[in-house]
Design a protein around this motif. Sequence first.
Motif, short mmCIF file in Angstrom:
data_model
loop_
_atom_site.label_atom_id
_atom_site.label_comp_id
_atom_site.label_asym_id
_atom_site.label_seq_id
_atom_site.Cartn_x
_atom_site.Cartn_y
_atom_site.Cartn_z
N ALA A 149 -6.02 12.60 -0.28
CA ALA A 149 -4.84 12.72 -1.08
C ALA A 149 -4.91 11.82 -2.13
O ALA A 149 -3.62 11.72 -3.04
CB ALA A 149 -3.39 13.66 -0.73
N GLY A 150 -5.55 10.42 -2.44
CA GLY A 150 -5.77 9.34 -3.19
C GLY A 150 -4.63 8.49 -2.98
O GLY A 150 -3.81 7.94 -3.31
N TRP A 151 -4.07 8.64 -1.76
CA TRP A 151 -3.17 7.64 -1.27
C TRP A 151 -3.64 6.31 -0.41
O TRP A 151 -5.87 6.16 -0.91
CB TRP A 151 -2.45 7.99 0.11
CG TRP A 151 -0.75 8.84 0.26
CD1 TRP A 151 -1.16 9.58 -1.64
CD2 TRP A 151 0.04 8.87 0.17
NE1 TRP A 151 0.77 10.45 -0.82
CE2 TRP A 151 1.53 10.15 0.32
CE3 TRP A 151 0.39 8.09 1.50
CZ2 TRP A 151 2.26 10.36 0.28
CZ3 TRP A 151 1.67 8.89 1.94
CH2 TRP A 151 2.31 9.55 1.57
N ASP A 152 -2.75 5.38 -1.25
CA ASP A 152 -4.02 3.48 -0.53
C ASP A 152 -3.54 3.66 0.41
O ASP A 152 -2.18 3.06 1.60
CB ASP A 152 -3.19 2.60 -2.00
CG ASP A 152 -3.70 1.25 -1.42
OD1 ASP A 152 -5.01 1.13 -0.56
OD2 ASP A 152 -3.21 0.60 -1.72
N VAL A 153 -4.22 3.53 1.79
CA VAL A 153 -4.06 3.45 3.24
C VAL A 153 -4.79 2.09 3.69
O VAL A 153 -5.61 2.07 3.67
CB VAL A 153 -4.56 5.16 3.46
CG1 VAL A 153 -4.05 4.61 5.64
CG2 VAL A 153 -4.35 5.89 3.16
N LEU A 154 -3.76 1.42 5.02
CA LEU A 154 -4.81 0.39 5.19
C LEU A 154 -4.15 0.89 6.68
O LEU A 154 -3.19 1.11 7.29
CB LEU A 154 -3.51 -1.21 5.24
CG LEU A 154 -3.84 -1.66 5.57
CD1 LEU A 154 -5.29 -2.51 5.95
CD2 LEU A 154 -3.35 -2.63 5.70
N VAL A 155 -4.94 0.74 7.88
CA VAL A 155 -5.18 0.60 9.22
C VAL A 155 -4.91 -0.36 9.82
O VAL A 155 -5.86 -1.19 10.06
CB VAL A 155 -5.86 1.83 9.51
CG1 VAL A 155 -5.34 2.01 11.16
CG2 VAL A 155 -6.03 3.47 9.10
N LEU A 156 -3.71 -0.84 10.42
CA LEU A 156 -4.09 -2.14 11.51
C LEU A 156 -4.29 -1.73 12.57
O LEU A 156 -3.34 -0.54 13.15
CB LEU A 156 -2.53 -2.89 10.46
CG LEU A 156 -2.01 -2.73 9.95
CD1 LEU A 156 -0.68 -3.60 9.48
CD2 LEU A 156 -3.11 -3.96 9.45
N GLU A 157 -4.77 -2.83 13.26
CA GLU A 157 -5.44 -2.32 14.89
C GLU A 157 -5.61 -3.36 15.34
O GLU A 157 -5.17 -4.19 15.24
CB GLU A 157 -6.78 -1.59 14.65
CG GLU A 157 -7.50 -1.83 16.58
CD GLU A 157 -6.83 -0.61 17.49
OE1 GLU A 157 -6.75 -1.36 18.19
OE2 GLU A 157 -6.44 0.38 16.07
N VAL B 54 0.49 -1.30 -0.12
CA VAL B 54 0.13 0.10 -0.55
C VAL B 54 0.87 1.44 -0.13
O VAL B 54 1.62 1.27 0.37
CB VAL B 54 -1.06 -0.33 1.42
CG1 VAL B 54 -1.58 -0.96 0.91
CG2 VAL B 54 0.17 0.06 2.79
N ASP B 55 0.23 2.62 -0.24
CA ASP B 55 1.25 3.11 -0.15
C ASP B 55 1.86 3.99 2.21
O ASP B 55 2.28 4.55 1.41
CB ASP B 55 0.21 4.78 -0.94
CG ASP B 55 0.22 4.54 -1.79
OD1 ASP B 55 0.95 4.66 -3.20
OD2 ASP B 55 -1.12 5.14 -2.31
N ALA B 56 0.78 3.85 2.46
CA ALA B 56 1.40 3.95 3.76
C ALA B 56 0.85 3.16 4.16
O ALA B 56 -0.86 2.51 4.33
CB ALA B 56 0.25 5.16 4.45
N VAL B 57 0.82 2.91 5.34
CA VAL B 57 0.48 1.95 6.75
C VAL B 57 0.06 2.97 8.00
O VAL B 57 1.47 3.71 8.36
CB VAL B 57 1.37 0.68 7.40
CG1 VAL B 57 0.32 -0.57 8.01
CG2 VAL B 57 1.73 -0.14 5.78
N VAL B 58 -1.01 2.98 8.50
CA VAL B 58 -1.18 4.05 9.90
C VAL B 58 -1.28 2.01 10.98
O VAL B 58 -2.24 1.70 10.88
CB VAL B 58 -2.23 4.29 9.50
CG1 VAL B 58 -2.48 4.97 10.99
CG2 VAL B 58 -2.08 5.62 8.37
N VAL B 59 -0.30 2.68 11.51
CA VAL B 59 -0.78 1.45 12.85
C VAL B 59 -1.13 2.73 14.24
O VAL B 59 -0.84 3.19 15.00
CB VAL B 59 0.90 1.19 13.88
CG1 VAL B 59 0.71 0.28 14.93
CG2 VAL B 59 2.20 1.35 12.52
N GLY B 60 -2.72 1.79 14.64
CA GLY B 60 -3.56 2.49 14.99
C GLY B 60 -4.90 2.57 14.53
O GLY B 60 -4.77 3.39 13.98
N ALA B 61 -5.69 2.34 15.16
CA ALA B 61 -6.94 2.70 15.02
C ALA B 61 -7.77 3.64 15.32
O ALA B 61 -8.89 4.20 15.84
CB ALA B 61 -7.83 1.76 14.49
N GLY B 62 -7.27 4.54 16.33
CA GLY B 62 -7.68 5.50 17.15
C GLY B 62 -7.36 6.71 16.86
O GLY B 62 -7.70 6.54 15.38
#
Length: 536
Positions: free
Chosen positions: A33-41, A12-20
């Motif tokens: 901004a059009g990024w492919d984003v995955l949030v891992l919780e 993906v474009d960005a991984v976000v660690v934490g879905a708070g």
Amino acid sequence: MANAMNAKAETVDAVVVGAGPNGLVAANLLADAGWDVLVLEEQDTPGGAVRTAELTAPGYRNDVCSAFYPLAAASPVVSGLNLGAHGLRWLHAPLALAHVLPDDRSAVISRDLDRTAESVSAFAPADGDAWHAEFASWQRLRAPLLDALFRPFPPVRAGLRLARTLGAAESLRLARLLTMPVRALVHERFQGEGARVLFAGNAQHSDLGPGHAGSAVFGWLLTMLAQDVGFPVPEGGAGRLTDALVDRLTSAGGRVACGRPVTRVHTAAGEAVGVSDATGRMTRARKAVLATVPAPTLYRDLLAEGTLPPRLLRDLRGFHWDDATVKVDWALSGPIPWSNADVRGAGTVHLEADLTGLADYHADLSTGRIPDPPFLLLGQMSTADPSRSPEGTESAWVYTHVPQRLSWDRDALRRFADRLESIVERHAPGFTSRIEARHVQGPDDLHHVDGNLVGGAINGGTAAVHQQLFLRPVPGLGRADTPVDRLYLAGASAHPGGAVHGGPGANAARAALRRAGRGGAAYREVIQRLHGAIYR
């Protein structure tokens, strides 16, 4: 390490660690901004400390951790997401806040300015006019101040706008306010106990006592926000704020995957390239990894040994947590029967300390003693939002701070909860007879609910001046950028700190976008040189 990222890893474009809230704010801005984003919780549901559940009894909706959101309502970050289009609706109790003194007198904040002025005037006639003057000053600098507060440090453009609004003389006076103890501030500006305890009580939403440097700005900010936007709650529960953030994110193409605690941030050639999680899955990140975990967790646990400069790790030994927390939720058969009728309409109640009592409370905390008596922050949720419990009943909670690193078994928590209830009973005879059920969470329970609440600390680290701005989480840039390229600290241990306002998440997203955009290589070089100068 790069070779740990196998060929079958999702990219993906960005991984976000934490879905708070910070992670979801960051993910939304990147998706915009059009990024492919995955949030891992790590938990089974998103939200972190912003969740709602039936903790006590069927039909009673209890906010698991946080509950009232003046900073979210005022935050330009959150308001810019237009969450109303995704189901978020703010509700208010008749009064934003009441502070109950030991002798049962109370001072209240209403969104009706004259009603608040009347309350503080009952303690000292001149304080009504003083309150009007204070709020007029707030209204003048509100917009540029909030913009500066939620920007990376130093907030150059927002800071210049604030300076133009204030002028040189008033800018110096604001700088003084930022360093003052709240006790000094309220004695300068008010004559009576009512206005003074409202400011000092609101400072207790941090971990700073009335004599601590820097406590004035926290008390002043939350008091003025209570007067301005109130202490609002999401209709249906705190979790509705999370629901709106998730709905907005998925509408923009982002994704949230729960039950996937990240166990490693992988790097190659000094750059973050992805993560692996406890399920064994790996995710590559083309552009960025944004971590909302506390700085000690990211730097000590998620990065491989040798990744960070030794001096940063030495500085991290001086990272200070805020105080631990014990929270009790209740299902009540009816509203709390306060002796003082003014308290009955308040969504938030501060109980039961004057300025001396607040100083004693913090003296106990600072020396590792359980405060006696404790200062209580109480929420009357059905008073603010009738949907929280069956008609005629009340969903309520109370929390107080206790020292870090104490051992709490279930029996100790039970006895402490009984003690907190006895304090409420003293000001509301018959309260305990209305308790249908209760749910007690100690420091370890809160940490289990949200791994970011380390030891029951709810603000991501102390709010003391030695750990703010460019000193948060350690001496550095006051920005989301870390010494690892394309890795960003996006949680409450980064500037501007704790509470639900989205500031750290937004700052991390902005930094990631700038690094990936035109001029990103030059940006990287500047950041690396600065980090090199600080940590070599």
